[in-house]
Each structure stands twice: as C-alpha cells, then as structure tokens.
Scaffold this motif. Sequence first.
Motif, mmCIF file in Angstrom:
data_model
loop_
_atom_site.group_PDB
_atom_site.id
_atom_site.type_symbol
_atom_site.label_atom_id
_atom_site.label_comp_id
_atom_site.label_asym_id
_atom_site.label_seq_id
_atom_site.Cartn_x
_atom_site.Cartn_y
_atom_site.Cartn_z
ATOM 1 N N VAL A 220 0.837 -1.207 0.000
ATOM 2 C CA VAL A 220 0.000 0.000 0.000
ATOM 3 C C VAL A 220 0.869 1.253 0.000
ATOM 4 O O VAL A 220 0.638 2.191 -0.768
ATOM 5 C CB VAL A 220 -0.974 -0.007 1.199
ATOM 6 C CG1 VAL A 220 -1.673 1.327 1.352
ATOM 7 C CG2 VAL A 220 -1.990 -1.125 1.049
ATOM 8 N N TRP A 221 1.887 1.271 0.857
ATOM 9 C CA TRP A 221 2.785 2.431 0.935
ATOM 10 C C TRP A 221 3.465 2.676 -0.413
ATOM 11 O O TRP A 221 3.589 3.809 -0.862
ATOM 12 C CB TRP A 221 3.817 2.208 2.029
ATOM 13 C CG TRP A 221 4.782 3.340 2.145
ATOM 14 C CD1 TRP A 221 6.101 3.322 1.800
ATOM 15 C CD2 TRP A 221 4.505 4.653 2.614
ATOM 16 N NE1 TRP A 221 6.662 4.557 2.029
ATOM 17 C CE2 TRP A 221 5.700 5.397 2.529
ATOM 18 C CE3 TRP A 221 3.361 5.285 3.094
ATOM 19 C CZ2 TRP A 221 5.795 6.726 2.912
ATOM 20 C CZ3 TRP A 221 3.449 6.612 3.476
ATOM 21 C CH2 TRP A 221 4.648 7.319 3.387
ATOM 22 N N ASN A 222 3.879 1.623 -1.072
ATOM 23 C CA ASN A 222 4.589 1.780 -2.343
ATOM 24 C C ASN A 222 3.667 2.163 -3.485
ATOM 25 O O ASN A 222 4.099 2.852 -4.411
ATOM 26 C CB ASN A 222 5.405 0.527 -2.655
ATOM 27 C CG ASN A 222 6.720 0.561 -1.927
ATOM 28 O OD1 ASN A 222 7.647 1.209 -2.366
ATOM 29 N ND2 ASN A 222 6.781 -0.093 -0.774
ATOM 30 N N ILE B 206 1.148 4.206 -3.094
ATOM 31 C CA ILE B 206 1.038 5.647 -2.856
ATOM 32 C C ILE B 206 2.300 6.343 -3.361
ATOM 33 O O ILE B 206 2.229 7.356 -4.078
ATOM 34 C CB ILE B 206 0.811 5.930 -1.358
ATOM 35 C CG1 ILE B 206 -0.561 5.417 -0.919
ATOM 36 C CG2 ILE B 206 0.948 7.431 -1.062
ATOM 37 C CD1 ILE B 206 -0.750 5.357 0.592
ATOM 38 N N GLY B 207 3.445 5.817 -3.002
ATOM 39 C CA GLY B 207 4.714 6.398 -3.434
ATOM 40 C C GLY B 207 4.881 6.402 -4.940
ATOM 41 O O GLY B 207 5.442 7.348 -5.511
ATOM 42 N N GLY C 25 2.547 6.707 -7.202
ATOM 43 C CA GLY C 25 1.762 7.818 -7.734
ATOM 44 C C GLY C 25 2.439 9.153 -7.522
ATOM 45 O O GLY C 25 2.547 9.977 -8.441
ATOM 46 N N VAL C 26 2.937 9.369 -6.318
ATOM 47 C CA VAL C 26 3.608 10.626 -6.007
ATOM 48 C C VAL C 26 4.878 10.787 -6.837
ATOM 49 O O VAL C 26 5.126 11.852 -7.427
ATOM 50 C CB VAL C 26 3.922 10.719 -4.492
ATOM 51 C CG1 VAL C 26 4.815 11.906 -4.185
ATOM 52 C CG2 VAL C 26 2.630 10.796 -3.694
ATOM 53 N N THR D 58 10.128 2.861 -6.671
ATOM 54 C CA THR D 58 9.161 2.019 -5.978
ATOM 55 C C THR D 58 9.718 0.627 -5.729
ATOM 56 O O THR D 58 9.551 0.074 -4.638
ATOM 57 C CB THR D 58 7.842 1.936 -6.782
ATOM 58 O OG1 THR D 58 7.295 3.262 -6.873
ATOM 59 C CG2 THR D 58 6.839 1.036 -6.125
#
Length: 71
Positions: free
Chosen positions: A17-19, A21-22, A24-25, A48
């Motif tokens: 999940v964290w990756n 999000i990362g 996309g950013v 990522t």
Amino acid sequence: MGNGMETRWRSLVKAIVWNVIGLGVMTLVGLAATGSAALGGTMALANTALGFVMYLTYERVWAGIRWGRHV
C-alpha cells in the motif's frame, strides 16, 4: 494491548500500500522534473521497486526488536 508482534503478511500488505502511494507521487514528481511521462514513470518504478524491498526489510527488522514495546 496485545503482544506487539506483527505478522509477515501485515508487513507485506503495508509495504504494498505504501509503495502504491509512493509510485503515484513519484510519477508526478518525475513528470514535473523531466517533462516526460515515460522518463518520470521509469524513475518512479525504479524508486518504488527499491523502496519496496527496503521498506519491507526495515519493517521486518523492527518487528524483531523488543525495545519500546509494552508486553
């Protein structure tokens, strides 16, 4: 409070999940920095992949450290 232990499955899901999000950013940052969606996306994918491995390793190391836990 529970025993404070974290399963490998939970660590894996958190890392994924964290990756996402990362990813996309970093895609947006790469696009803004280079003006190229392809180059920005490539940079984001590399970041990522490395970040995923590092984060998962980091989480598992901390899962084995008892310091700071209430048991």
